[in-house]
Design a protein around this motif. Structure first.
Motif, PDB file in Angstrom:
ATOM      1  N   VAL A  47    -101.725  -3.361 -32.661  1.00 57.89           N
ATOM      2  CA  VAL A  47    -102.053  -3.462 -31.234  1.00 57.89           C
ATOM      3  C   VAL A  47    -100.761  -3.723 -30.475  1.00 57.89           C
ATOM      4  O   VAL A  47    -100.014  -4.643 -30.823  1.00 57.89           O
ATOM      5  CB  VAL A  47    -103.067  -4.589 -30.978  1.00 57.89           C
ATOM      6  CG1 VAL A  47    -103.337  -4.714 -29.480  1.00 57.89           C
ATOM      7  CG2 VAL A  47    -104.367  -4.303 -31.718  1.00 57.89           C
ATOM      8  N   HIS A  48    -100.504  -2.886 -29.461  1.00 53.06           N
ATOM      9  CA  HIS A  48     -99.280  -3.015 -28.667  1.00 53.06           C
ATOM     10  C   HIS A  48     -99.648  -3.312 -27.212  1.00 53.06           C
ATOM     11  O   HIS A  48    -100.717  -2.910 -26.726  1.00 53.06           O
ATOM     12  CB  HIS A  48     -98.455  -1.717 -28.703  1.00 53.06           C
ATOM     13  CG  HIS A  48     -98.088  -1.282 -30.087  1.00 53.06           C
ATOM     14  ND1 HIS A  48     -96.868  -1.560 -30.660  1.00 53.06           N
ATOM     15  CD2 HIS A  48     -98.803  -0.586 -31.025  1.00 53.06           C
ATOM     16  CE1 HIS A  48     -96.835  -1.040 -31.873  1.00 53.06           C
ATOM     17  NE2 HIS A  48     -97.992  -0.446 -32.113  1.00 53.06           N
ATOM     18  N   VAL A  49     -98.747  -3.989 -26.545  1.00 55.28           N
ATOM     19  CA  VAL A  49     -98.921  -4.243 -25.113  1.00 55.28           C
ATOM     20  C   VAL A  49     -97.639  -3.891 -24.395  1.00 55.28           C
ATOM     21  O   VAL A  49     -96.564  -3.917 -24.984  1.00 55.28           O
ATOM     22  CB  VAL A  49     -99.292  -5.721 -24.856  1.00 55.28           C
ATOM     23  CG1 VAL A  49    -100.630  -6.075 -25.448  1.00 55.28           C
ATOM     24  CG2 VAL A  49     -98.215  -6.645 -25.358  1.00 55.28           C
ATOM     25  N   TRP A  97     -99.432   4.381 -22.165  1.00 56.81           N
ATOM     26  CA  TRP A  97     -99.577   3.164 -21.344  1.00 56.81           C
ATOM     27  C   TRP A  97     -99.708   3.504 -19.867  1.00 56.81           C
ATOM     28  O   TRP A  97    -100.542   2.977 -19.150  1.00 56.81           O
ATOM     29  CB  TRP A  97     -98.379   2.255 -21.592  1.00 56.81           C
ATOM     30  CG  TRP A  97     -98.448   0.985 -20.785  1.00 56.81           C
ATOM     31  CD1 TRP A  97     -97.922   0.758 -19.559  1.00 56.81           C
ATOM     32  CD2 TRP A  97     -99.127  -0.222 -21.141  1.00 56.81           C
ATOM     33  NE1 TRP A  97     -98.210  -0.495 -19.136  1.00 56.81           N
ATOM     34  CE2 TRP A  97     -98.964  -1.137 -20.092  1.00 56.81           C
ATOM     35  CE3 TRP A  97     -99.860  -0.633 -22.240  1.00 56.81           C
ATOM     36  CZ2 TRP A  97     -99.472  -2.413 -20.110  1.00 56.81           C
ATOM     37  CZ3 TRP A  97    -100.376  -1.894 -22.258  1.00 56.81           C
ATOM     38  CH2 TRP A  97    -100.196  -2.767 -21.206  1.00 56.81           C
ATOM     39  N   ASN A  98     -98.831   4.387 -19.396  1.00 57.19           N
ATOM     40  CA  ASN A  98     -98.783   4.675 -17.962  1.00 57.19           C
ATOM     41  C   ASN A  98     -99.939   5.576 -17.505  1.00 57.19           C
ATOM     42  O   ASN A  98    -100.428   5.457 -16.377  1.00 57.19           O
ATOM     43  CB  ASN A  98     -97.451   5.331 -17.596  1.00 57.19           C
ATOM     44  CG  ASN A  98     -96.282   4.373 -17.751  1.00 57.19           C
ATOM     45  OD1 ASN A  98     -96.430   3.181 -17.499  1.00 57.19           O
ATOM     46  ND2 ASN A  98     -95.132   4.857 -18.207  1.00 57.19           N
ATOM     47  N   GLU A  99    -100.368   6.510 -18.377  1.00 59.77           N
ATOM     48  CA  GLU A  99    -101.398   7.456 -17.970  1.00 59.77           C
ATOM     49  C   GLU A  99    -102.801   7.063 -18.451  1.00 59.77           C
ATOM     50  O   GLU A  99    -103.787   7.663 -18.043  1.00 59.77           O
ATOM     51  CB  GLU A  99    -101.045   8.848 -18.492  1.00 59.77           C
ATOM     52  CG  GLU A  99     -99.723   9.384 -17.923  1.00 59.77           C
ATOM     53  CD  GLU A  99     -99.376  10.757 -18.460  1.00 59.77           C
ATOM     54  OE1 GLU A  99     -98.219  11.179 -18.336  1.00 59.77           O
ATOM     55  OE2 GLU A  99    -100.274  11.430 -19.013  1.00 59.77           O
ATOM     56  N   ALA A 106    -103.841  -2.571 -23.333  1.00 58.59           N
ATOM     57  CA  ALA A 106    -103.400  -2.566 -24.734  1.00 58.59           C
ATOM     58  C   ALA A 106    -103.433  -1.133 -25.255  1.00 58.59           C
ATOM     59  O   ALA A 106    -104.089  -0.251 -24.683  1.00 58.59           O
ATOM     60  CB  ALA A 106    -104.286  -3.465 -25.598  1.00 58.59           C
ATOM     61  N   ILE A 107    -102.693  -0.922 -26.335  1.00 55.92           N
ATOM     62  CA  ILE A 107    -102.697   0.369 -27.025  1.00 55.92           C
ATOM     63  C   ILE A 107    -103.086   0.103 -28.467  1.00 55.92           C
ATOM     64  O   ILE A 107    -102.451  -0.711 -29.151  1.00 55.92           O
ATOM     65  CB  ILE A 107    -101.314   1.050 -26.963  1.00 55.92           C
ATOM     66  CG1 ILE A 107    -100.954   1.376 -25.509  1.00 55.92           C
ATOM     67  CG2 ILE A 107    -101.313   2.317 -27.805  1.00 55.92           C
ATOM     68  CD1 ILE A 107     -99.564   1.963 -25.362  1.00 55.92           C
TER      69      ILE A 107
END
Length: 666
Positions: A26-28, A76-78, A118-119
């Motif tokens: 999990v990335h932020v 993240w941005n889209e 989150a990704i």
């Protein structure tokens, strides 16, 4: 009563997510900071849990120049989902940059407002599948080419038959051509047989264990010697048997897994799985990396499972030993108060330990010019010269002062080793820093002590020498009245030297624990009176003894005499205007307290904490500053050896009270 299940919190959800066997992280943030990653993902990356909390770029710097960092930013941005299959990635694993292939997905997780918070990152290492698939594709292409040739041959044969039907005179030629075609088909069949033999030989000669299993009945089709060694079985124990008949100890855990691979066609990858195998008749605990790879027929159905495995027991044991050694080393470094840095010599940006930041009083990671900026201006050139010299010699060493945020100055010692690339260009520097302020202070104390001792010893010796020289000149002259005075002066000088030498010997004995206490029971007030009388006569001070005068103590009378003499002498010396000095004796429980109070000028608060330090003098430059700064230190050690306490209370302008405690006589 409400029996509805309680909802999991965010941390529990992440913990549950990280328990999946598939590599998951999990990335932020846009920089893809690693919020969480399960063991499977860490193994895929070839990293440990120290990457948690780092950006993906910091955790896997080798990804720079590859598309993944930009894909994370886009997701993240889209707020989109990006996925890929058979995607190559270059990752440093086991210290080597290697190419792996992955099926991956970067999925943006959004809140109720549609904003990404989150990704979810999943990745499956399909390197073996990809390579096998690639080889299979090559074989398929080879077979396709062969089939096309067969089709062409059949077409020629059909054309020949049509010509034969219409032209009898060409029958012999057509028959010969058909024979040749049949021979060609036979050669193709032989080539296929040879190709299958080569495939089986490839399995037999492979360095890793390989076992080919039929998907229908789980019968073992082919097995190599490496696999036999892996499971600890003889060939006759596996051939013509099903896999779980041959290796029954693994059936309970892995039969469902293999069935799932057959049903879904999805390979199963296991890293460092712990198994208990009966090898050569002996139960053994082993760690194995293995893959269940589905083998598909032309119609896409799974008709076989290829098991590829390699034992990593020694690797796991070695890694765990290294982890223990690293932990011990880390504990040793922490205990020694050593800071660690890894300086990139191309960017001049260091990676540092927490202790490094503590030594330099930093609240965040240092940048390119941070350390230079806080280095004392007088030491910057020395620091820069040491770094330049290190690039040439490969070794760094310097001592310098740094200025903390509160403007306090600390001494540090830096040591390091430069590492070079294949072209001998400096690449990075690994090193340590140590706060040596106390060491420098001790050095200064020693230097000061040598200077003080030299001065203090020189004064009485010079006086003694002058007296002796003068007596030598007048010794033959009768009626000299100066000789008794000179003898008295000489005696005082010798006594002064003796006191100084005795202080030095006492310190040496205390350091070597050679002072033996000869304890006995005595009335403390009597000892105080014996010490006070001669001092009051010489100094012309009034010394009053108050309190519980009948108290007895169990102590070394001679050593307590030393302490009282020092306290009273100091009161006379540092409070000459105080006509009255009070010695109070009191008891509390099983201890007696002796307090010596004067009405002198008092002692500054900032000096109180150092009074019992070795070599410390309150007034080193004044007329009262004679002595080696050892008296109160010796007193402190004597009282500690009696299991007592010692201390001082003082206010400037109101005088001072020095006190100590001793055990009461039982």
């Amino acid at each position: 009563m409400n029996d509805s299940p309680s909802l999991l919190n965010d941390k529990q959800l992440i913990d549950v997510l990280c328990m999946t066997q598939y590599p998951t992280a999990v990335h932020v943030s846009e920089d893809a900071v690693i919020q969480a990653a399960n063991d499977a993902m860490l193994n895929t990356w070839g990293k440990d849990r120290s990457v948690i909390g780092k950006t993906l770029t910091d955790a896997l710097p080798e990804l720079k120049g590859q598309p993944f960092i930009d894909l994370f930013k886009r997701v993240w941005n889209e707020g989109i989902t990006v996925s890929g299959t058979d995607t190559p990635a270059n990752i440093i694993v086991d210290g080597r940059l290697q190419t792996f292939y992955f099926d991956y997905e970067y999925r943006a997780i959004k809140n109720s407002d549609g904003k990404t918070f989150a990704i979810l990152h999943t990745a499956i290492d399909i390197t073996n599948r990809y390579l096998s698939k690639k080889r299979e594709q090559e074989l398929v292409e080879e077979l396709t080419a062969t089939n096309e040739e067969l089709t062409a041959s059949n077409e020629e044969a059909r054309a020949s038959n049509e010509e034969l039907a219409t032209i009898n005179e060409e029958l012999l030629a057509a028959t010969e051509e058909l024979r040749l075609s049949q021979e060609y088909l036979q050669s193709l069949n032989e080539e296929l047989s040879i190709s299958e033999g080569r495939f089986r030989n490839l399995i037999r000669q492979a360095p890793m264990g390989i076992c080919l299993i039929s998907a229908g009945d789980l019968a073992i089709i082919e097995v190599n010697d490496a696999y036999l060694n892996l499971v600890g079985k003889q060939r006759h124990e596996l051939e013509n048997r099903t896999i779980w008949d041959a290796v029954p100890e693994a059936a309970e855990a892995y039969a469902p897994v293999m069935n799932d691979v057959i049903d879904t066609g999805v390979p199963y990858v296991a890293n460092e799985h712990e198994l208990y195998l009966i090898r050569n008749g002996v139960p053994e605990r082993v760690f194995i990396n293995f893959v269940y790879e589905p083998v598909r027929a032309q119609d896409g159905t799974v008709n076989a499972i290829m098991v590829i495995g390699i034992e990593v027991t020694e690797l796991v044991a070695s890694r765990r030993k290294m982890e223990v050694a690293e932990q011990r080393s880390r504990l040793a470094v922490d205990a020694a108060g050593i800071g660690i840095f890894d300086l990139d010599l191309k960017t001049n940006i260091p990676l540092v330990s927490g202790r490094f930041n503590e030594i330099f009083n930093l609240d965040k990671a240092p940048g390119k010019f941070t350390i230079d900026a806080i280095t004392h201006p007088e030491d910057r050139s020395k620091r820069n010269a040491a770094h330049e010299q290190a690039i040439k010699t490969g070794d760094l060493f310097y001592e310098a002062r740094v200025i903390h945020k509160d403007q306090s100055v600390r001494w540090i010692r830096a040591q390091g080793k430069v590492f070079y690339d294949d072209n001998q260009n400096p690449e990075k520097m690994l090193g340590t820093v140590l706060d040596i302020t106390d060491h420098k202070a001790l050095q200064q104390q020693k230097d000061d002590f040598i200077s003080i001792a030299s001065h203090e010893l020189k004064t009485p010796i010079t006086s003694l020498k002058a007296s002796l020289q003068l007596m030598d000149r007048i010794k033959d002259k009768p009626g000299q009245t100066m000789i008794p005075k000179l003898i008295m002066q000489s005696r005082k000088s010798i006594e002064r030297v003796s006191y100084l030498v005795e202080d030095l010997l006492n310190v040496s004995r205390l350091q070597q624990t050679e002072i033996h206490l000869n304890k006995n029971t005595f009335i403390l007030s009597q000892l105080v009176n014996a010490v006070a009388n001669p001092i009051s006569i010489i100094a012309k001070h009034q010394i009053a003894i108050t309190g519980q005068l009948e108290l007895e103590v169990y102590a070394d009378e001679h050593r307590i005499d030393q302490v009282l003499t020092n306290f009273l002498s100091n009161a006379v010396k540092y409070a000459p205007e105080s006509d009255l000095i009070t010695v109070d004796i009191s008891s509390n429980a099983d201890m007696v307290t002796v307090s010596v109070t004067d009405q002198g000028q008092g002692i500054p608060q900032e000096k109180l904490g150092h009074l019992f330090d070795r070599y410390y003098r309150v007034d080193p430059s004044g007329h009262q500053g004679s002595g080696l700064g050892l008296g109160l230190y010796i007193c402190s050690e004597i009282i500690k050896r009696h299991n007592g306490d010692i201390g001082v209370k003082s206010e400037e302008g109101l005088g001072s009270t020095f006190w100590f405690t001793l055990p009461l006589a039982k």
